[in-house]
Design an enzyme around this catalytic site. Structure first.
Site, PDB file in Angstrom:
ATOM      1  N   HIS A 106      49.155  42.515  31.259  1.00  0.00           N
ATOM      2  CA  HIS A 106      48.180  43.021  32.225  1.00  0.00           C
ATOM      3  C   HIS A 106      48.658  42.615  33.614  1.00  0.00           C
ATOM      4  CE1 HIS A 106      43.913  43.884  33.455  1.00  0.00           C
ATOM      5  NE2 HIS A 106      44.138  42.916  34.338  1.00  0.00           N
ATOM      6  N   MET A 133      34.597  44.308  34.443  1.00  0.00           N
ATOM      7  CA  MET A 133      34.927  43.068  35.159  1.00  0.00           C
ATOM      8  C   MET A 133      33.799  42.064  34.933  1.00  0.00           C
ATOM      9  SD  MET A 133      37.895  43.271  36.588  1.00  0.00           S
ATOM     10  CE  MET A 133      37.780  41.635  37.309  1.00  0.00           C
ATOM     11  N   PHE A 185      40.589  37.215  42.160  1.00  0.00           N
ATOM     12  CA  PHE A 185      41.147  35.889  41.897  1.00  0.00           C
ATOM     13  C   PHE A 185      40.974  35.503  40.438  1.00  0.00           C
ATOM     14  CE2 PHE A 185      39.826  36.191  46.268  1.00  0.00           C
ATOM     15  CZ  PHE A 185      40.951  35.746  46.953  1.00  0.00           C
ATOM     16  N   GLY A 186      41.958  34.772  39.936  1.00  0.00           N
ATOM     17  CA  GLY A 186      41.825  34.190  38.610  1.00  0.00           C
ATOM     18  C   GLY A 186      40.986  32.925  38.694  1.00  0.00           C
ATOM     19  N   GLY A 187      40.632  32.396  37.527  1.00  0.00           N
ATOM     20  CA  GLY A 187      39.992  31.091  37.469  1.00  0.00           C
ATOM     21  C   GLY A 187      38.520  31.064  37.833  1.00  0.00           C
ATOM     22  N   GLY A 224      38.036  38.571  33.145  1.00  0.00           N
ATOM     23  CA  GLY A 224      37.525  37.543  34.043  1.00  0.00           C
ATOM     24  C   GLY A 224      36.795  36.438  33.306  1.00  0.00           C
ATOM     25  N   GLY A 225      37.326  35.232  33.397  1.00  0.00           N
ATOM     26  CA  GLY A 225      36.646  34.074  32.802  1.00  0.00           C
ATOM     27  C   GLY A 225      36.637  34.059  31.284  1.00  0.00           C
ATOM     28  N   GLY A 256      43.736  35.111  31.875  1.00  0.00           N
ATOM     29  CA  GLY A 256      44.661  34.453  32.795  1.00  0.00           C
ATOM     30  C   GLY A 256      44.671  32.958  32.560  1.00  0.00           C
ATOM     31  N   SER A 257      43.691  32.280  33.168  1.00  0.00           N
ATOM     32  CA  SER A 257      43.664  30.813  33.146  1.00  0.00           C
ATOM     33  C   SER A 257      43.742  30.213  31.742  1.00  0.00           C
ATOM     34  CB  SER A 257      42.380  30.308  33.799  1.00  0.00           C
ATOM     35  OG  SER A 257      42.198  30.933  35.034  1.00  0.00           O
TER      36      SER A 257
HETATM   37  C1  DX5 Z   1      40.895  39.153  38.583  1.00  0.00           C
HETATM   38  C2  DX5 Z   1      41.896  39.783  37.647  1.00  0.00           C
HETATM   39  C3  DX5 Z   1      41.979  39.127  36.326  1.00  0.00           C
HETATM   40  C4  DX5 Z   1      42.239  37.648  36.380  1.00  0.00           C
HETATM   41  C5  DX5 Z   1      41.802  36.994  35.123  1.00  0.00           C
HETATM   42  O1  DX5 Z   1      40.693  39.981  39.667  1.00  0.00           O
HETATM   43  O2  DX5 Z   1      41.584  41.134  37.411  1.00  0.00           O
HETATM   44  O3  DX5 Z   1      42.886  39.811  35.466  1.00  0.00           O
HETATM   45  O4  DX5 Z   1      43.569  37.337  36.619  1.00  0.00           O
HETATM   46  O5  DX5 Z   1      42.013  35.633  35.252  1.00  0.00           O
HETATM   47  P1  DX5 Z   1      41.061  34.567  34.550  1.00  0.00           P
HETATM   48  O6  DX5 Z   1      41.255  34.728  33.066  1.00  0.00           O
HETATM   49  O7  DX5 Z   1      41.560  33.278  35.062  1.00  0.00           O
HETATM   50  O8  DX5 Z   1      39.637  34.872  34.961  1.00  0.00           O
HETATM   51 ZN    ZN Z   2      42.852  42.203  35.859  1.00  0.00          ZN
END
Ligand code: DX5
Ligand code: ZN
Length: 238
Positions: free
Chosen positions: A45, A149, A155-157, A185-186, A206-207
């Site tokens: 992704h 979403m 942002f991640g995290g 997300g999250g 992500g995180s």
């Molecule tokens: C946020 C991105 C996500 C994000 C997910 O705008 O679309 O793909 O990187 O990261 P985590 O899993 O850390 O929420």
């Molecule tokens: Zn994304």
């Protein structure tokens, strides 16, 4: 890879963890991709941000083109950009197999979905936390994937927003069976269970992959496997 081949490949791997290349080590993308691929990832992704649709910037087609040389894994570009119609062809040329763009950026998304498909790729439609899920009512037959979403994009995290759960349930009961339902997300051990129960089958992470400390068992492969197992245990019936 044809659109059909990509969709089949994804369908054969659900529940699917889609590692988000936002929190990886950008100093060594080759190594990151190797680790994800050997760790069992079935798709990558790619979070594309323009500093306008979201208050952050990432990378564009030039970087993706080089990533394309490193792996055969399908690429999903998550286009968090204000004018996806203008740039879609660049992302397709760079080797993306699935383009997911935002309803907030393209209120009449059918022509763009058709254009993406016409070029042999799959099309996804994403909605932000503040966008009511009912705005997708007349579009349910259109995309190959719907992405909910569960944080504000950019942002991640961030912390998972439980309002995503009702949206997933609403979509799960209305979308064609073959349409992928994704959440972004999250997503971690606990929220993957809740979102799987609510109907998601593609989980952007992500995180919970990239920030795992070595005391938690460390490697990406283990994180992907544990999340997949947890999703499978909680997956909603078809
Ligand atoms: C946020 C991105 C996500 C994000 C997910 O705008 O679309 O793909 O990187 O990261 P985590 O899993 O850390 O929420
Ligand atoms: Zn994304």
């Amino acid at each position: 890879m044809s659109r059909q081949a990509v969709l089949e490949r994804l369908a054969n791997s659900t529940p699917l963890i889609a590692p988000s290349m936002l929190k990886c080590d950008f100093g060594n993308l080759q190594r990151e991709i190797e680790l994800l691929e050997s760790g069992g990832a079935h798709v990558l992704h790619l979070d594309v941000m323009d500093g306008h649709f979201v208050p952050n910037l990432t990378y564009g087609p030039v970087v993706i083109e080089r990533l394309r040389e490193l792996t055969d894994l399908p690429f999903e570009a998550h286009l968090m950009i204000s004018d996806p119609a203008r740039y879609a062809d660049d992302y397709l040329k760079a080797g993306c197999n699935l383009l997911t763009f935002h309803l907030e950026a393209v209120p009449e998304p059918r022509p763009l979905i058709e254009r993406i498909r016409g070029k042999g790729a799959a099309a996804g439609l994403a909605i932000n936390p503040k966008t009511p899920v009912e705005s997708l009512e007349s579009l349910l037959d259109a995309p190959d994937l719907v992405l909910v979403m569960s944080v504000e994009p950019g942002f991640g995290g961030q912390k998972f927003m439980p309002t995503a759960l009702d949206k997933l349930r609403w979509l799960k009961s209305r979308l064609p069976r073959e349409t992928f339902l994704s959440v972004d997300g999250g997503i971690e051990h606990e929220t993957i269970a809740r979102t799987a129960e609510a109907g998601a089958n593609v989980f952007v992470v992500g995180s919970a992959i990239f920030d795992r400390s070595s005391s938690e068992g460390g490697d990406y492969g283990r994180a992907i496997q544990e999340l997949t197992e947890q999703a499978r245990t909680h997956l909603a019936p078809l």
